[in-house]
Motif scaffolding. Structure first.
Motif, PDB file in Angstrom:
ATOM      1  N   ASP A 594      -0.777 -11.474   4.969  1.00 53.04           N
ATOM      2  CA  ASP A 594      -1.216 -10.875   3.703  1.00 53.04           C
ATOM      3  C   ASP A 594      -1.592 -11.986   2.727  1.00 53.04           C
ATOM      4  O   ASP A 594      -0.885 -12.285   1.769  1.00 53.04           O
ATOM      5  CB  ASP A 594      -0.100  -9.991   3.138  1.00 53.04           C
ATOM      6  CG  ASP A 594      -0.597  -9.082   2.029  1.00 53.04           C
ATOM      7  OD1 ASP A 594      -1.788  -8.705   2.056  1.00 53.04           O
ATOM      8  OD2 ASP A 594       0.205  -8.747   1.140  1.00 53.04           O
ATOM      9  N   THR A 672       3.122  -4.321   0.823  1.00 47.52           N
ATOM     10  CA  THR A 672       2.108  -4.355   1.879  1.00 47.52           C
ATOM     11  C   THR A 672       2.609  -3.705   3.157  1.00 47.52           C
ATOM     12  O   THR A 672       1.858  -2.977   3.825  1.00 47.52           O
ATOM     13  CB  THR A 672       1.674  -5.807   2.145  1.00 47.52           C
ATOM     14  OG1 THR A 672       0.904  -6.257   1.023  1.00 47.52           O
ATOM     15  CG2 THR A 672       0.834  -5.922   3.400  1.00 47.52           C
ATOM     16  N   THR A 708       0.828  -7.311  -3.553  1.00 46.17           N
ATOM     17  CA  THR A 708       0.037  -7.336  -2.332  1.00 46.17           C
ATOM     18  C   THR A 708      -0.984  -8.476  -2.323  1.00 46.17           C
ATOM     19  O   THR A 708      -1.409  -8.962  -3.370  1.00 46.17           O
ATOM     20  CB  THR A 708      -0.710  -6.005  -2.155  1.00 46.17           C
ATOM     21  OG1 THR A 708      -1.398  -5.706  -3.378  1.00 46.17           O
ATOM     22  CG2 THR A 708       0.248  -4.876  -1.844  1.00 46.17           C
ATOM     23  N   GLY A 712      -3.082  -5.940   2.010  1.00 43.50           N
ATOM     24  CA  GLY A 712      -2.438  -4.758   1.453  1.00 43.50           C
ATOM     25  C   GLY A 712      -3.163  -4.164   0.259  1.00 43.50           C
ATOM     26  O   GLY A 712      -3.175  -2.944   0.062  1.00 43.50           O
TER      27      GLY A 712
END
Length: 903
Positions: A594, A672, A708, A712
């Motif tokens: 992420d 996420t 995030t 995400g």
């Protein structure tokens, strides 16, 4: 049964359209382009729009006739079909290098036929390597170490009056061509960037008006570009070759029907000129003293030029241009001329953009004007370039002492809002500086506005992030020593991109390079075209661009061909993940994860934002498998639907076994993790509601902030809305403190930043090693703004807005919001405004489409449309209602709903 009732409902609705009014046809497209040159598909697809003042206009049949000159080539006859977008040619094989004209007429559901449309045209490309009579040529001199741009020149005589002339041009590097002193075309940075060793584009130009009977001359300048210039890092250059090759073929037809070809061969001459240095990252040096005045005219004396050499470079890799070329667009004048604290002269153009600055200047011979480029000023107001890393981003112009002239680069461009000017002769006059935006010639399609000025600026920033980074390939940043086609960024933003601009052809072209550079084992590189090497591949969420982008383009444009062409690539990537998995669990390999998520350094409560990379990988494994199933259904591949349907269940079961506790908690308790698990349906249905509640609690734990990153963020607000937390989605969107979408806006951003805190509240900067201020990935929130706030969406059973879903979600304290979108069918729009307990919803549905309109109303609400009670409105059919929405079915037209007692 339910489907049959829906179809019957639509038939009843559409049959109410009367026989009054005239339907007309407009906006004819061939392969999604207006009158294109160089089409190289066996069955070009035709599209047209129906327009009419009345409501519920639907096409029942169409007829196309196609000619070459005065010769009839194909007449479809009347075809009973409502299809008006991407209708394939079905006649005899088309001839190469031939111009065709086509017209269409349609019958509506009342049996009335339209007049024939105005003609549209297209010209086919060269069909095979054998059609190329030209030879590759390279300079006939030894190049200098700085590799000045190469000039190629040829004089030729045309003995007769010219009817038509078509030029086919490509190069190893970037080229600009002139004929008889006039520029060929208005495209820049041609031939664009592809995986050159597998696919090299050529451009097709109508040059009839540039040629004359008698003596002519053609000149072409070739710069380094992506082909042999510096790319990526570590002094990497000559990624595809070290030559500055040129290939030109002009097919000329005279009025008497005879023909002549001008081709590159050993009779061309070569030299160098004023462009002494050009590199994408570092800039361009133009010494006007080295100009060869008139060198693209017939009378120029080239006796001291070198003969060119011919080369046997492959013509098998040549392909026609699929997408819109890079062109000049908006221009900006400086809004301020500053003297910085350290004494530098800086011009502020008010907008972070990608392109270059045109400079008017007159000075003494040898005067040197140096222009440096930057996105931001530091906290003290000084010019800041540290985040450009080793990119010099400098344009240098050396004057010849003659008349005033306008100077600009040719083969380098910059990401900037500010320029620092050194050596300008005389006083700085802002009128002498004009910034020009360069990007692929995508047509603007979407708009979004609302009552919140910060959101309007966010939308502005999203669109300008796309403009700056959609420069032939979807780049990650346009200013530093990178500018690469990162796949993760592209997949995250692809659906948002398809709303703001017409990117069907843009992505179709780039996805061909995804396939070309995809490894034999199915792994997709981190960047496309791949200049990082074969081992820089297969990161989850990045490689999945090969499934996500084709599906998003299909939803946005209804373009089934993109699924057909990318299906093998989609299947190969799923096959790669399958091969890397053990017991259907993928836990191997390098992954970015992420990327650039918010890192709460003071967090000690176990809820930090770090999400297990293999948990993410399993989610995207499932998602790509689902998209492969979706594509297989559309393409009629029933065996694959079954095979991958079984695989999908195993992948999800493995996820549950590995990453989910019996009580429904994920091993990574991050936003996420929950977002991806919910977005991709990784959890048993009975555990989804509690997982959504955990997500909301996590957001609350971070004082209503997101944590995030790139993977995400695109789905965060969509998941919240799906599970009934639209209010929380609004809270996140409207959050003004870091980390949030509006924090950069409050800090004065005019594009999307790479990092949530590219510039910190104290005006210092994030690490300069990776801190772009023009990086579109986090702009993916636009998709939620358009599809949820304004409510403009499409159904999978009628992609490309053939079947439209309109479901606005008032909230967030907004008093109004509206979105419009130019689709292949015409304008679709959805807007709402509040006034006390009254809600107004305005909708436009284009001809030859249908819409399901969800009105935010309870059964007790009073609803009118155009002043008539909804129950009495014959143009609409009330289908369903619940405590939240009343759904009505509509054909084309403009609708004005007023809801009293709206909640």
């Amino acid at each position: 049964m339910k489907k049959d009732l829906l179809i019957a409902g639509w038939c009843i609705l559409l049959s109410t359209w009367g026989a009054t009014g005239q339907v007309t046809l407009q906006h004819l497209l061939t392969e999604n382009l207006v009158n294109p040159l160089g089409i190289n598909v066996a069955a070009p697809r035709f599209s047209w729009q129906l327009t009419a003042a009345q409501r519920n206009v639907q096409q029942a049949a169409w007829e196309i006739k196609l000619t070459a000159g005065k010769t009839a080539v194909w007449n479809s006859g009347k075809v009973n079909s409502a299809q008006s977008v991407q209708v394939p040619y079905a006649g005899n094989p088309l001839q190469p290098a031939t111009k065709y004209s086509w017209q269409v007429r349609v019958w509506d559901t009342a049996g009335k036929v339209t007049p024939w449309s105005a003609p549209a045209t297209f010209q086919t490309a060269l069909s095979s390597p054998a059609d190329w009579k030209a030879q590759w040529i390279i300079p006939g001199f030894t190049e200098e170490s700085d590799r000045p741009a190469v000039l190629y020149r040829k004089t030729f005589t045309l003995p007769k009056k010219i009817r038509t002339a078509t030029a086919y041009i490509t190069a190893h590097g970037l080229y600009e061509a002139q004929i008889n002193g006039q520029r060929v075309g208005d495209a820049y940075l041609t031939p664009g960037w592809t995986s050159y060793n597998k696919r090299l584009q050529y451009q097709v130009y109508d040059v009839t008006s540039l040629l004359v009977t008698g003596a002519n001359a053609m000149g072409v300048t070739v710069g380094n570009g992506w082909y042999r210039g510096y790319l990526a890092w570590g002094g990497n250059k000559n990624s595809y070759g070290s030559d500055a090759g040129l290939l030109v073929q002009i097919a000329i037809t005279f009025t008497d029907g005879s023909t002549q070809n001008l081709i590159t061969d050993g009779t061309w001459k070569s030299s160098t000129g004023p462009i002494r240095y050009d590199e994408i990252y570092h800039g361009e040096t133009v010494d006007t003293r080295a100009e060869k005045s008139g060198w693209t005219n017939a009378g120029f004396n080239d006796t001291d030029w070198s003969q060119t050499q011919t080369s046997d470079f492959s013509k098998d890799v040549l392909v026609t241009t699929y997408n819109e070329p890079v062109k000049k667009h908006e221009t900006f004048k400086p809004i301020k001329v500053l003297t910085t604290p350290n004494g530098k002269t800086v011009l502020d153009f008010g907008q972070n953009l990608v392109g270059w600055v045109m400079v008017k200047a007159k000075g003494n011979s040898g005067d040197s004007i140096v222009i440096k480029h930057a996105e931001v000023l530091d906290k003290y107001g000084n010019f800041y370039t540290e985040n450009l890393r080793v990119a010099k981003a400098t344009a240098t112009y050396i004057l010849d002492g003659k008349e005033e002239r306008t100077l600009e680069p040719h083969f380098s461009w910059f990401g900037f809002r500010y320029i620092q000017v050194e050596g300008y002769p005389g006083e700085i006059n802002p009128d002498n500086f004009t910034a020009v935006a360069l990007y692929s010639d995508m047509q603007p399609t979407g708009t979004f506005t609302c009552s919140q000025p910060l959101l309007n600026q966010l939308q502005h920033n999203i669109q300008w992030g796309q403009r700056g980074n959609f420069l032939d390939v979807p780049t990650d940043c346009p200013q530093r020593d990178e500018r690469l086609g990162w796949t993760g960024d592209a997949q995250a933003f692809s659906r948002t991109a398809s709303f703001n601009f017409g990117v069907n052809n843009f992505f179709a072209k780039w996805l061909h390079d995804v396939t070309a550079d995809q490894r034999a084992d199915g792994a997709v590189p981190h960047v496309i075209p791949n200049v990082l090497g074969p081992n820089s591949s297969a990161s989850t969420g990045w490689a999945d661009v090969c499934t996500i982008a084709p599906w998003n383009m299909y939803l946005a444009y209804g373009d089934k061909r993109i699924l057909e062409e990318q299906y093998s690539s989609m299947k190969a990537w799923v096959g790669y993940m399958q091969a890397q998995s053990k017991n259907d669990l993928w836990q191997t390999g390098f992954h970015f994860g992420d990327w650039l998520f918010y890192r709460p350094f003071d967090d000690n409560d176990g809820k930090a934002a770090v999400t297990d990379k293999y948990l993410i990988a399993q989610c995207f494994y499932a998602h790509s498998t689902q998209l492969l199933i979706n594509a297989a259904k559309q393409l009629g591949k029933t065996e694959d639907v079954t095979t991958y349907g079984e695989l999908l269940q195993k992948v999800k079961a493995a996820f549950v076994n590995e990453y989910l506790t019996p009580n429904g908690r994920l091993v990574s308790p991050t936003q996420t993790a929950y977002v991806l698990a919910l977005q991709f349906d990784m959890l048993p249905e009975a555990l989804r509601a509690q997982a959504a509640a955990r997500l909301v609690q996590n957001i609350k734990d971070y004082r209503n902030h997101l944590t995030t990153g790139f993977l995400g963020t695109p789905y965060l607000c969509h998941v919240l809305s799906r599970f009934g937390y639209t209010d929380m989605a609004y809270t996140l969107l409207l959050q003004e403190t870091y980390p949030s979408w509006l924090y950069p806006v409050k800090m004065g951003a005019t594009t999307i930043w790479e990092r949530w805190d590219g510039q910190k509240p104290d005006s210092t900067f994030q690490t300069p090693g990776m801190n772009s201020f023009n990086h579109y990935a986090y702009g993916a929130i636009g998709d939620w703004m358009y599809r949820v706030i304004a409510g403009l969406d499409t159904y999978e059973d009628g992609p490309g807005y053939k079947h439209i879903k309109i479901q606005p979600h008032p909230g967030g304290g907004l008093t109004n919001a509206a979105a419009t979108l130019q689709t292949y069918y015409g304008t679709v729009s959805s807007g709402w405004s509040t006034n006390g307990n009254e809600l107004t919803v305005d909708v436009e549905v284009p001809a030859n489409t249908t819409a399901a309109i969800y009105l935010p109303a309870s059964p007790e609400s009073t609803i009118t449309e155009s002043g008539i009670a909804l129950s009495a409105q014959k143009d609409l059919q009330v289908a369903t209602s619940d405590d939240q929405y009343v759904m009505v079915k509509a054909g084309s037209g403009k609708y004005h709903f007023v809801i009293s007692g709206a909640h």
